[in-house]
Write an enzyme that holds these catalytic residues in place. Structure first.
Site, short mmCIF file in Angstrom:
data_model
loop_
_atom_site.label_atom_id
_atom_site.label_comp_id
_atom_site.label_asym_id
_atom_site.label_seq_id
_atom_site.Cartn_x
_atom_site.Cartn_y
_atom_site.Cartn_z
N ASP A 248 30.21 -32.97 -43.65
CA ASP A 248 29.25 -31.89 -43.51
C ASP A 248 29.85 -30.62 -44.09
O ASP A 248 30.98 -30.23 -43.73
CB ASP A 248 28.90 -31.68 -42.03
CG ASP A 248 27.76 -30.69 -41.86
OD1 ASP A 248 26.60 -31.12 -41.91
OD2 ASP A 248 28.05 -29.49 -41.70
N ASN A 256 22.62 -20.64 -48.43
CA ASN A 256 21.20 -20.49 -48.76
C ASN A 256 20.69 -19.10 -48.38
O ASN A 256 19.92 -18.49 -49.13
CB ASN A 256 20.38 -21.55 -48.02
CG ASN A 256 20.51 -22.92 -48.66
OD1 ASN A 256 20.68 -23.04 -49.86
ND2 ASN A 256 20.46 -23.97 -47.84
N ASP A 265 21.51 -25.42 -54.11
CA ASP A 265 21.41 -26.69 -54.85
C ASP A 265 22.61 -26.89 -55.76
O ASP A 265 23.16 -27.99 -55.87
CB ASP A 265 20.12 -26.70 -55.68
CG ASP A 265 18.86 -26.82 -54.82
OD1 ASP A 265 19.00 -27.15 -53.62
OD2 ASP A 265 17.76 -26.59 -55.34
N GLU A 291 22.86 -30.91 -45.95
CA GLU A 291 24.25 -30.79 -46.38
C GLU A 291 25.13 -31.88 -45.76
O GLU A 291 26.36 -31.77 -45.79
CB GLU A 291 24.80 -29.41 -46.01
CG GLU A 291 24.99 -29.16 -44.51
CD GLU A 291 23.74 -28.66 -43.82
OE1 GLU A 291 23.86 -28.12 -42.70
OE2 GLU A 291 22.64 -28.81 -44.38
#
Length: 384
Positions: A248, A256, A265, A291
């Site tokens: 993770d 973001n 991205d 993620e």
């Protein structure tokens, strides 16, 4: 195993047991039947008409049918398999057109039946030919029957009358129509081939989309579940270890929120590339969602797997992803669990996820290994 019937044994002897050769032999036998039927019609004409040279027709019938028998036997032997035209379509058509031209000369007043036979020959052979071959066969047929029309008057010792003109025109009409129809069929075949190729390409893309994550190019969750099940069965048979790791990206939501989803991205793509470059070719990395990623390690000892994940962690921490205001760095936390035989994959993933939770609770950017569960109980603790 069921014993083949007498019919099946006869069919195998005549047509061969090889599937492709059987098809070729069956088509050759059909051409032979057509030629034999045409010869029968000519022999009937020779018997009924005193104006037709019966001996010449008999020789013509024997040679025409014999040539087809030889080619059919050659195909049945399998010797044509190494040729570019294993069905001998072009030789068969040249032979039958030549035979038809000779029959036109020999048939006398009954030569009006020949154009119908010619049309059948040209249409029958068209499906195995290229456009160039269709044109070549058509030109040869025009030349052959042109010579036959020219020779008819001299052979029959009679002036060229209105019936000869009508027959000659009918031959030209049949040849022209057959060539045009053949070319049309070839264009349809080419269009269908293009459509089949486009459909196959679209199906391949759909299969890839169904099993690949579009952003990272990694196997998606569905594909990974199938791979894990396959490896679980393999591990159960061989006794070799199977390990699963949950990875993770730390604080990915901040990426973001601070830099936008486009940068997020790019970060996911860079992360996937760094991990794939750090693991072995036999290891499988999949995007599990958002993620979160899952790494499948087969035939690997637990200590070696932990060392590998440490290399992954270090490689991710060393990344520098450029953006408009500088560079972006990432860290990753990982939880590793060894699959226990006869346990479910869901339970192993749960243990890996608990180990991941432990790694995050200890400050992130680290690897945690789930302890093996005690016999008869499920442990929800993890060790670092």
């Amino acid at each position: 195993m069921r014993t083949p019937s007498r019919w099946h044994r006869i069919r195998d002897v005549v047509l061969s047991t090889d599937r492709r050769r059987r098809t070729l032999v069956a088509m050759a036998l059909l051409a032979l039947v057509l030629m034999t039927s045409s010869a029968g019609v000519m022999l009937m004409v020779a018997t009924a008409s005193s104006a037709v040279n019966a001996v010449a027709v008999q020789w013509w019938a024997a040679i025409s049918v014999g040539g087809m028998v030889v080619m059919t036997a050659f195909i049945r032997s399998g010797e044509t398999a190494r040729l570019s035209d294993p069905s001998l379509t072009v030789p068969q058509m040249v032979w039958t057109i030549t035979s038809g031209a000779v029959a036109y000369v020999l048939a006398g007043d009954a030569r009006g039946v020949v154009p119908a036979v010619l049309a059948m020959i040209l249409f029958f052979g068209t499906f195995g030919l290229t456009v160039a071959e269709v044109i070549g066969i058509g030109v040869y047929a025009l030349l052959a029957f042109g010579c036959a029309v020219a020779a008819t008057t001299r052979f029959n010792a009679s002036p060229f009358g209105y019936l000869d003109t009508a027959y000659a025109l009918m031959v030209l009409i049949v040849l022209g129509g057959s060539i045009a129809l053949n070319l049309r069929i070839q264009r349809i075949r080419a269009r269908l081939q293009e459509q089949r190729e486009a459909l196959a390409q679209a199906l391949a893309v759909n299969r890839d989309l169904a099993t690949r994550d579009e952003l990272t190019g990694l196997p998606n969750r569905r594909a990974m579940q199938d791979l894990m099940e396959l490896e679980r069965r393999r591990s159960l048979r061989s006794g070799r270890p199977l390990l699963l790791a949950q990875l993770d990206i730390d604080h990915f939501k901040r990426v973001n929120d601070s830099h936008g989803h486009a940068m997020g991205d790019r970060a996911l793509q860079a992360f996937a590339g760094a991990v794939r470059a750090s693991v072995r070719d036999t290891d499988v990395l999949a995007r599990w969602g958002g993620e979160e990623f899952v790494l499948l390690l087969s035939d690997t000892r637990i200590n070696d797997a932990r060392d590998l994940l440490e290399r992954v962690r270090a490689a991710v921490a060393a990344m520098e992803i450029p953006h408009t205001s500088g560079t972006l760095s990432l860290t990753v936390s990982a939880g590793l669990a060894q699959h226990v035989p006869h346990d479910t994959l869901e339970l192993t993933l749960e243990r890996a996820d608990l180990a991941l939770y432990t790694a995050k609770s200890l400050g992130r950017n680290r690897v945690a290994v789930a302890p093996s569960p005690r016999r008869g109980s499920r442990s929800h603790s993890a060790q670092t």
